[in-house]
Scaffold this motif. Structure first.
Motif, PDB file in Angstrom:
ATOM      1  N   ALA A   1       0.831  -1.206   0.000  1.00  0.00           N
ATOM      2  CA  ALA A   1       0.000   0.000   0.000  1.00  0.00           C
ATOM      3  C   ALA A   1       0.862   1.252   0.000  1.00  0.00           C
ATOM      4  N   ALA A   2       1.970   1.222   0.747  1.00  0.00           N
ATOM      5  CA  ALA A   2       2.883   2.366   0.788  1.00  0.00           C
ATOM      6  C   ALA A   2       3.528   2.596  -0.576  1.00  0.00           C
ATOM      7  N   LEU A   3       3.938   1.522  -1.234  1.00  0.00           N
ATOM      8  CA  LEU A   3       4.549   1.647  -2.562  1.00  0.00           C
ATOM      9  C   LEU A   3       3.552   2.212  -3.578  1.00  0.00           C
ATOM     10  N   GLN A   4       2.290   1.794  -3.469  1.00  0.00           N
ATOM     11  CA  GLN A   4       1.263   2.323  -4.369  1.00  0.00           C
ATOM     12  C   GLN A   4       0.998   3.802  -4.100  1.00  0.00           C
ATOM     13  N   LEU A   5       1.023   4.190  -2.829  1.00  0.00           N
ATOM     14  CA  LEU A   5       0.869   5.611  -2.489  1.00  0.00           C
ATOM     15  C   LEU A   5       2.004   6.425  -3.074  1.00  0.00           C
ATOM     16  N   ARG A   6       3.230   5.906  -2.990  1.00  0.00           N
ATOM     17  CA  ARG A   6       4.384   6.613  -3.553  1.00  0.00           C
ATOM     18  C   ARG A   6       4.239   6.781  -5.064  1.00  0.00           C
ATOM     19  N   GLU A   7       3.695   5.772  -5.719  1.00  0.00           N
ATOM     20  CA  GLU A   7       3.500   5.857  -7.168  1.00  0.00           C
ATOM     21  C   GLU A   7       2.478   6.933  -7.531  1.00  0.00           C
ATOM     22  N   LYS A   8       1.512   7.178  -6.626  1.00  0.00           N
ATOM     23  CA  LYS A   8       0.458   8.155  -6.909  1.00  0.00           C
ATOM     24  C   LYS A   8       0.861   9.586  -6.554  1.00  0.00           C
ATOM     25  N   VAL A   9       1.551   9.764  -5.440  1.00  0.00           N
ATOM     26  CA  VAL A   9       1.824  11.129  -4.953  1.00  0.00           C
ATOM     27  C   VAL A   9       3.305  11.438  -4.809  1.00  0.00           C
ATOM     28  N   GLY A  10       4.174  10.464  -5.097  1.00  0.00           N
ATOM     29  CA  GLY A  10       5.607  10.705  -4.967  1.00  0.00           C
ATOM     30  C   GLY A  10       6.075  10.513  -3.537  1.00  0.00           C
ATOM     31  N   GLY A  11       7.370  10.751  -3.317  1.00  0.00           N
ATOM     32  CA  GLY A  11       7.930  10.643  -1.986  1.00  0.00           C
ATOM     33  C   GLY A  11       8.796   9.413  -1.818  1.00  0.00           C
ATOM     34  N   THR A  12       8.977   8.995  -0.572  1.00  0.00           N
ATOM     35  CA  THR A  12       9.824   7.846  -0.247  1.00  0.00           C
ATOM     36  C   THR A  12       9.086   6.895   0.690  1.00  0.00           C
ATOM     37  N   VAL A  13       9.528   5.643   0.654  1.00  0.00           N
ATOM     38  CA  VAL A  13       8.984   4.625   1.551  1.00  0.00           C
ATOM     39  C   VAL A  13      10.131   4.069   2.392  1.00  0.00           C
ATOM     40  N   THR A  14      10.019   4.251   3.694  1.00  0.00           N
ATOM     41  CA  THR A  14      11.004   3.747   4.649  1.00  0.00           C
ATOM     42  C   THR A  14      10.381   2.607   5.441  1.00  0.00           C
ATOM     43  N   VAL A  15      11.150   1.548   5.658  1.00  0.00           N
ATOM     44  CA  VAL A  15      10.631   0.409   6.410  1.00  0.00           C
ATOM     45  C   VAL A  15      11.424   0.267   7.706  1.00  0.00           C
ATOM     46  N   VAL A  16      10.706   0.003   8.804  1.00  0.00           N
ATOM     47  CA  VAL A  16      11.306  -0.089  10.135  1.00  0.00           C
ATOM     48  C   VAL A  16      10.901  -1.410  10.768  1.00  0.00           C
ATOM     49  N   CYS A  17      11.868  -2.082  11.387  1.00  0.00           N
ATOM     50  CA  CYS A  17      11.586  -3.347  12.069  1.00  0.00           C
ATOM     51  C   CYS A  17      12.358  -3.380  13.383  1.00  0.00           C
ATOM     52  N   MET A  18      11.690  -3.786  14.448  1.00  0.00           N
ATOM     53  CA  MET A  18      12.353  -4.016  15.725  1.00  0.00           C
ATOM     54  C   MET A  18      12.498  -5.510  15.918  1.00  0.00           C
ATOM     55  N   GLY A  19      13.721  -5.955  16.215  1.00  0.00           N
ATOM     56  CA  GLY A  19      13.945  -7.381  16.376  1.00  0.00           C
ATOM     57  C   GLY A  19      15.406  -7.713  16.483  1.00  0.00           C
ATOM     58  N   PRO A  20      15.734  -9.000  16.503  1.00  0.00           N
ATOM     59  CA  PRO A  20      17.132  -9.432  16.573  1.00  0.00           C
ATOM     60  C   PRO A  20      17.852  -9.150  15.261  1.00  0.00           C
ATOM     61  N   PRO A  21      19.189  -9.289  15.229  1.00  0.00           N
ATOM     62  CA  PRO A  21      19.948  -8.988  14.010  1.00  0.00           C
ATOM     63  C   PRO A  21      19.452  -9.706  12.764  1.00  0.00           C
ATOM     64  N   GLN A  22      18.954 -10.948  12.924  1.00  0.00           N
ATOM     65  CA  GLN A  22      18.504 -11.710  11.754  1.00  0.00           C
ATOM     66  C   GLN A  22      17.244 -11.131  11.111  1.00  0.00           C
ATOM     67  N   ALA A  23      16.603 -10.159  11.756  1.00  0.00           N
ATOM     68  CA  ALA A  23      15.427  -9.521  11.163  1.00  0.00           C
ATOM     69  C   ALA A  23      15.794  -8.676   9.949  1.00  0.00           C
ATOM     70  N   ASP A  24      17.106  -8.495   9.705  1.00  0.00           N
ATOM     71  CA  ASP A  24      17.492  -7.730   8.515  1.00  0.00           C
ATOM     72  C   ASP A  24      17.075  -8.441   7.231  1.00  0.00           C
ATOM     73  N   VAL A  25      16.804  -9.751   7.318  1.00  0.00           N
ATOM     74  CA  VAL A  25      16.325 -10.494   6.139  1.00  0.00           C
ATOM     75  C   VAL A  25      14.958  -9.962   5.709  1.00  0.00           C
ATOM     76  N   ALA A  26      14.087  -9.712   6.683  1.00  0.00           N
ATOM     77  CA  ALA A  26      12.769  -9.162   6.379  1.00  0.00           C
ATOM     78  C   ALA A  26      12.890  -7.771   5.777  1.00  0.00           C
ATOM     79  N   LEU A  27      13.812  -6.984   6.304  1.00  0.00           N
ATOM     80  CA  LEU A  27      14.010  -5.626   5.774  1.00  0.00           C
ATOM     81  C   LEU A  27      14.531  -5.670   4.344  1.00  0.00           C
ATOM     82  N   ARG A  28      15.409  -6.593   4.048  1.00  0.00           N
ATOM     83  CA  ARG A  28      15.933  -6.681   2.675  1.00  0.00           C
ATOM     84  C   ARG A  28      14.852  -7.151   1.701  1.00  0.00           C
ATOM     85  N   GLU A  29      13.930  -7.974   2.179  1.00  0.00           N
ATOM     86  CA  GLU A  29      12.805  -8.345   1.326  1.00  0.00           C
ATOM     87  C   GLU A  29      11.959  -7.125   1.001  1.00  0.00           C
ATOM     88  N   ALA A  30      11.753  -6.258   1.998  1.00  0.00           N
ATOM     89  CA  ALA A  30      10.997  -5.029   1.771  1.00  0.00           C
ATOM     90  C   ALA A  30      11.734  -4.116   0.801  1.00  0.00           C
TER      91      ALA A  30
END
Length: 263
Positions: A44-73
């Motif tokens: 939904a955030a990516l679609q909003l960016r396509e409509k109105v411009g801007g940037t999409v930042t993703v934030v995750c709280m978790g252990p170091p291995q949670a960077d896998v989820a962030l890289r998927e995003a």
């Protein structure tokens, strides 16, 4: 327009096992994924960016291995990513988690914050609304459709509500909690995956956020709620099977209900 999506890495299983001593999930040997509602929030955030411009930042709280989820995003198309990871954050309940994430959001900056409705491992649906309260911004939960105006500073939101829906207009900054039905997540492509692993993920620990955090209000000791006990889903008994005629079955059921004072 700065859109921030808060995601959680969760176990990819319905058979959740619990440690009877700590009352925490046992994650060893269980693959992890981005929580379903959160992934719809990314789309939904990516679609909003396509409509109105801007940037999409993703934030995750978790252990170091949670960077896998962030890289998927990032592979899906997000612009940058932040991992909030520290020993001081471990054991935080929903209230403490929301304090940590909202402190990070104040530092990052935002116009729209999107979270999932709830996580499949906790099912509390509390963190998103608690973040909004900490930030002092309006919130709309159970979002199933977002329509921005031309500037993107006013959103018309369709909100699920029991057997009907609400149509709500909200000005930014605001927070939305996404249903899985909000958007169908796009597939990652090879180029996006390569770019995602070339990007740097910003990792913030306690020292990076300590100006806005009270250590007495985070982590296991700072959490106002405690899990006293936990247990897995109990198997149901086999029940009683009656191999009789319909009239006899009705009589037997009524007799049993009378015996238990149901009728």
């Amino acid at each position: 327009m700065k859109i921030v999506v808060c995601i959680k890495q969760v176990p990819d299983t319905n058979e959740v096992k619990l440690d009877p001593k700590t009352n925490r999930l046992i994650r060893d040997g269980v693959p992890s994924i981005i929580n379903h509602d959160d992934k719809s929030g990314i789309e939904a955030a990516l679609q909003l960016r396509e409509k109105v411009g801007g940037t999409v930042t993703v934030v995750c709280m978790g252990p170091p291995q949670a960077d896998v989820a962030l890289r998927e995003a990032l592979a899906m198309g997000c612009d940058d990513a932040y991992l909030l990871s520290a020993r001081e954050f471990g054991g935080s309940d929903t209230c403490a988690t929301a304090i940590i994430i909202s402190t990070a959001l104040k530092k990052i900056g935002y116009d729209i914050v999107i979270t999932g409705r709830q996580a499949i491992d906790g099912d509390t649906a509390q963190v998103g609304p608690q973040i909004a309260e900490n930030l002092g911004i309006p919130q709309i939960s159970y979002v199933e459709e977002i329509t921005p105006n031309e500037k993107g500073d006013v959103l018309t939101v369709r909100r699920q509500y029991e057997d009907r829906h609400h149509m709500i207009e909200v000005k930014t900054p605001c927070l939305l909690t996404a249903l899985q039905e909000l958007a169908e997540p796009r597939y990652m492509h090879a180029g996006g995956i390569i770019d995602a692993y070339a990007k740097e993920i910003t990792v913030w620990g306690f020292d990076d956020l300590k100006d806005g955090l009270n250590p007495d209000h985070i982590g296991l000791n700072g959490s106002p709620t405690k899990v006293v006990t936990s247990f897995g889903k109990m198997a149901k008994g086999a029940g009683t099977k009656l191999d009789v005629s319909p009239d006899e079955a009705v009589a037997a059921i009524i007799a049993k209900m009378e015996e238990r004072h149901i009728i």
